[in-house]
Scaffold this motif. Structure first.
Motif, PDB file in Angstrom:
ATOM      1  N   ILE A  34     -12.725   5.883  -5.562  1.00 22.03           N
ATOM      2  CA  ILE A  34     -11.830   4.852  -5.022  1.00 22.03           C
ATOM      3  C   ILE A  34     -11.305   3.975  -6.155  1.00 22.03           C
ATOM      4  CG2 ILE A  34     -11.652   2.872  -3.496  1.00 22.03           C
ATOM      5  CD1 ILE A  34     -11.857   5.577  -2.062  1.00 22.03           C
ATOM      6  N   MET A  82       0.828  -1.201   0.000  1.00 25.39           N
ATOM      7  CA  MET A  82       0.000   0.000   0.000  1.00 25.39           C
ATOM      8  C   MET A  82       0.865   1.254   0.000  1.00 25.39           C
ATOM      9  SD  MET A  82      -2.968   1.352  -0.190  1.00 25.39           S
ATOM     10  CE  MET A  82      -4.075  -0.037   0.074  1.00 25.39           C
ATOM     11  N   GLY A 122      -8.435  -5.181  -2.083  1.00 26.73           N
ATOM     12  CA  GLY A 122      -9.117  -3.891  -2.063  1.00 26.73           C
ATOM     13  C   GLY A 122      -9.491  -3.413  -3.455  1.00 26.73           C
ATOM     14  N   TRP A 129      -0.583  -5.533  -6.728  1.00 31.30           N
ATOM     15  CA  TRP A 129      -1.521  -4.417  -6.619  1.00 31.30           C
ATOM     16  C   TRP A 129      -2.763  -4.672  -7.464  1.00 31.30           C
ATOM     17  CZ3 TRP A 129      -2.545  -0.784  -3.385  1.00 31.30           C
ATOM     18  CH2 TRP A 129      -3.370   0.282  -3.751  1.00 31.30           C
ATOM     19  N   GLU A 188      -7.939   7.654   2.749  1.00 32.12           N
ATOM     20  CA  GLU A 188      -8.758   6.472   3.000  1.00 32.12           C
ATOM     21  C   GLU A 188      -7.903   5.234   3.263  1.00 32.12           C
ATOM     22  OE1 GLU A 188     -12.085   5.877   3.182  1.00 32.12           O
ATOM     23  OE2 GLU A 188     -12.538   8.003   3.079  1.00 32.12           O
ATOM     24  N   LYS A 189      -6.822   5.091   2.509  1.00 27.97           N
ATOM     25  CA  LYS A 189      -6.045   3.858   2.575  1.00 27.97           C
ATOM     26  C   LYS A 189      -4.925   3.890   3.605  1.00 27.97           C
ATOM     27  CE  LYS A 189      -8.627   2.058  -0.487  1.00 27.97           C
ATOM     28  NZ  LYS A 189      -9.591   0.996  -0.082  1.00 27.97           N
ATOM     29  N   CYS A 225      -3.858   1.148   7.050  1.00 22.51           N
ATOM     30  CA  CYS A 225      -2.559   0.468   7.073  1.00 22.51           C
ATOM     31  C   CYS A 225      -1.732   0.884   8.288  1.00 22.51           C
ATOM     32  CB  CYS A 225      -1.798   0.765   5.785  1.00 22.51           C
ATOM     33  SG  CYS A 225      -2.169  -0.398   4.473  1.00 22.51           S
ATOM     34  N   HIS A 281      -4.811  -7.085  -5.709  1.00 25.92           N
ATOM     35  CA  HIS A 281      -5.118  -6.695  -4.328  1.00 25.92           C
ATOM     36  C   HIS A 281      -6.618  -6.829  -4.053  1.00 25.92           C
ATOM     37  CE1 HIS A 281      -5.480  -3.992  -0.803  1.00 25.92           C
ATOM     38  NE2 HIS A 281      -4.220  -4.306  -0.590  1.00 25.92           N
ATOM     39  N   TYR A 334      -7.333   3.344  -7.425  1.00 24.04           N
ATOM     40  CA  TYR A 334      -6.692   2.054  -7.668  1.00 24.04           C
ATOM     41  C   TYR A 334      -6.148   1.959  -9.099  1.00 24.04           C
ATOM     42  CZ  TYR A 334      -7.836  -0.468  -3.347  1.00 24.04           C
ATOM     43  OH  TYR A 334      -7.868  -0.906  -2.042  1.00 24.04           O
ATOM     44  N   PHE A 361      -7.917   9.318  -1.771  1.00 22.59           N
ATOM     45  CA  PHE A 361      -7.488   7.918  -1.800  1.00 22.59           C
ATOM     46  C   PHE A 361      -6.390   7.654  -0.771  1.00 22.59           C
ATOM     47  CE2 PHE A 361      -5.278   4.227  -3.726  1.00 22.59           C
ATOM     48  CZ  PHE A 361      -6.354   3.367  -3.839  1.00 22.59           C
TER      49      PHE A 361
END
Length: 593
Positions: free
Chosen positions: A516, A360, A557, A552, A404-405, A409, A555, A520, A401
């Motif tokens: 979102i 991430m 997510g 990725w 949020e991520k 983590c 991933h 990505y 983004f």
């Protein structure tokens, strides 16, 4: 048993945050010209060492600000006292060229990546001093673009100064009680005095600013109404506000009263985090100010501030994650498990969690610096029209983004230390609390999703994003295409999905999941671009760079983001009705049934 007897946990020691970073050195090697990298890298190595020594040590002297509103005799004084640690960190950043590097432009468009690389190294130990310095950066840009000759001569140079004794800090005052992010209901009014001073047209401001995050600043940029309230945001103008008069003053001059320009501090905010940052509610009473830019175009004129601070917000999120990850990795190298027989770093299940955090971090760093490069190009006039379009679209994306991520983590990194991770001493708790504000400050994810929706409504602008993505994908060598065949096919299908969901009309539940998914997809493209470069130039990390791209795309997510987008298009009316019933209670029969 005495405390010094028995088992003793070995303290972990963090390495230099630049030389040990899994992303930054390689990323800068790719994006910076060789001569530029040769010049700036020693400074980054030196600064990285400063971060984990004297800068981190200063954190022990950081404390919340204190406000004394009245003196012994009841006179209003509004004396704001910030800690010595806060002052030191702010002065250190200024002396290091933040934000000076951006405007000295020794390296042209590459000055932005260089300066933000330094910020990334320090932000986890900055205790939020970059909040006011980010607004200072934005204000410098506004004055550079549309300030009066007097502002450019007397104020701009001090906003970007490396001399802390002379350097100005700027706040940004938009938020008011009626509207929050909606500035159309701004109550602060501006009265033109039919005269000018050396900074331009002269006004009095009267109103109430509900959230000022740089109360110890020298100036602020503020929105105020210069027309009829019924015109909403179309009758707002942008103003430069000195916090004290006379203004400006030399460092050797006496410090004026905090209330000398009619600015009263109602109270300091009692926040979940960012405790060292003096955030306050302010009232303005016949406060002197000068107009910046055209009249009644305040929202447009303050946009450069918002765009720059949103990129800074992304750096804050990514930098907070960087430090939490570094702590988790360092701890794994000293903490033994299984009867003191094996280090955590040798436990595959533990390393798998660290790898997930690192993945991430890598994606967010590449995405953020991709946007930073665009910002540098646009500011230096070297960007193509397509790059200007991408900057407009990706600025809200990267801010939302990353926020949020990163926070999730950071929590994962905390758990890798077990109970020790829950202790305040390691600083992870403070960083999580501080980074939570990035989900709100300068626009929540929902607000930014609607901003992105407005941006992509321009087909030419949106097509430039898709064209860029296609260009990167098609630049893969035949060998790399064979290696990444499955992931490239998945990425293409998700890129096509992104194109389809932004077709008009967009359903009311779509903007947030669409943002979102955009994050990505764009992070994937930047990771792919890096992997292609790594392969083409024979970098030692090639195998890892390719694996990072693969993981990725695969991933969980990313897959979940795809499903969320698909769900947002299914039975929308019924879902909207059900949502209301779940939240507010059943009130009537669903009209769609």
């Amino acid at each position: 048993m005495r405390v010094e007897e028995g088992f003793q946990i070995e303290p972990f020691v963090e390495d230099n945050p630049y030389t040990s970073d899994p992303v930054l050195p390689s990323l800068l090697k790719r994006i910076l010209p060789p001569q530029t990298l040769k010049e700036v890298e020693p400074d980054l190595v030196r600064f990285g060492q400063d971060v984990i020594t004297k800068i981190r040590a200063a954190g022990d002297t950081v404390a919340p600000p204190k406000l004394t509103q009245y003196d012994q005799w009841g006179k209003r004084i509004d004396h704001l006292q910030t800690s010595e640690g806060w002052k030191f960190l702010k002065a250190t950043a200024q002396a290091e060229g933040i934000p000076g590097i951006f405007y000295e432009r020794k390296y042209g468009e590459d000055s932005r990546p260089y300066g933000f690389a330094k910020a990334l190294l320090m932000v986890g130990d900055s205790h939020e001093v970059f909040c006011p310095l980010s607004m200072t950066d934005g204000t410098a840009r506004v004055i550079q673009l549309m300030g009066t000759p007097g502002m450019k001569k007397h104020i701009f140079s001090r906003l970007i100064s490396r001399d802390p004794s002379r350097a100005f800090v700027s706040g940004q005052w938009m938020t008011e009680r009626p509207g929050g992010s909606d500035v159309s209901r701004t109550e602060t009014s501006a009265q033109y005095l039919s005269k000018s001073n050396r900074f331009g047209p002269f006004y009095y401001l009267d109103g109430f600013k509900w959230f000022s995050s740089a109360t110890d600043s020298d100036i602020a940029v503020a929105l105020a109404r210069t027309g009829s309230p019924k015109d909403g945001s179309r009758s707002l103008s942008l103003f430069l506000v000195p916090l004290r008069l006379p203004f400006p003053r030399d460092p050797s001059d006496p410090v004026p009263s905090p209330t000398s320009n009619g600015i009263l501090v109602h109270r300091l905010k009692n926040k979940i985090g960012t405790h060292a940052l003096p955030t306050a509610e302010l009232s303005l009473e016949r406060t002197e100010a000068n107009l910046i830019g055209p009249l009644n175009q305040g929202v447009k004129n303050i946009t450069p501030v918002l765009n720059i601070t949103r990129v800074w917000s992304a750096i804050a999120s990514v930098g907070g994650l960087r430090k939490c990850m570094a702590i988790a990795i360092s701890y794994s190298k000293v903490r033994k498990v299984e009867g003191n027989k094996r280090l955590l770093k040798d436990a595959p299940i533990h390393v798998a969690q660290l790898a997930s955090i690192s993945l991430m971090y890598r994606a967010l760093t590449h995405l953020t610096f991709g946007v930073i490069r665009l910002l540098g190009k646009v500011e230096c006039g070297t960007a193509s029209e397509e790059e200007e379009y991408r900057l407009r679209m990706l600025t809200p994306v990267v801010k939302a983004f990353a926020a949020e991520k990163a926070c999730a983590c950071m929590e994962d990194a905390m758990t890798t230390l077990g109970g020790a991770g829950y202790m305040e001493e390691n600083d992870i708790g403070r960083m999580i609390r501080d980074c939570l504000v990035e989900k709100i400050w300068e626009g929540t994810t929902t607000v930014l999703a609607l901003d992105l929706l407005r941006s992509v409504s321009d087909a030419k602008r949106f097509n430039s994003l898709l064209t860029w993505a296609n260009t990167i994908i098609e630049s893969c060598s035949s060998e790399l295409q064979s290696t990444l065949q499955e992931q490239l096919q998945i990425l293409k299908s998700r890129k096509d999905l992104l194109k389809s969901i932004y077709q008009v009309p967009v359903t009311p539940l779509m903007p947030r999941p669409a943002l979102i998914l955009t994050g990505y997809v764009c992070a994937s493209i930047y990771l792919l671009e890096h992997a292609i470069w790594s392969c083409n130039t024979g970098q030692p990390e090639t195998e890892i760079d390719v694996e990072v791209f693969k993981r990725w795309v695969d991933h969980s997510g990313f897959s979940a983001a795809v499903e969320d987008v698909k769900k947002a298009n299914i039975n929308v009316d019924n879902v909207v009705w059900s949502n209301n019933a779940i939240v507010f209670g059943f009130s009537k029969v669903n009209p769609k049934l």
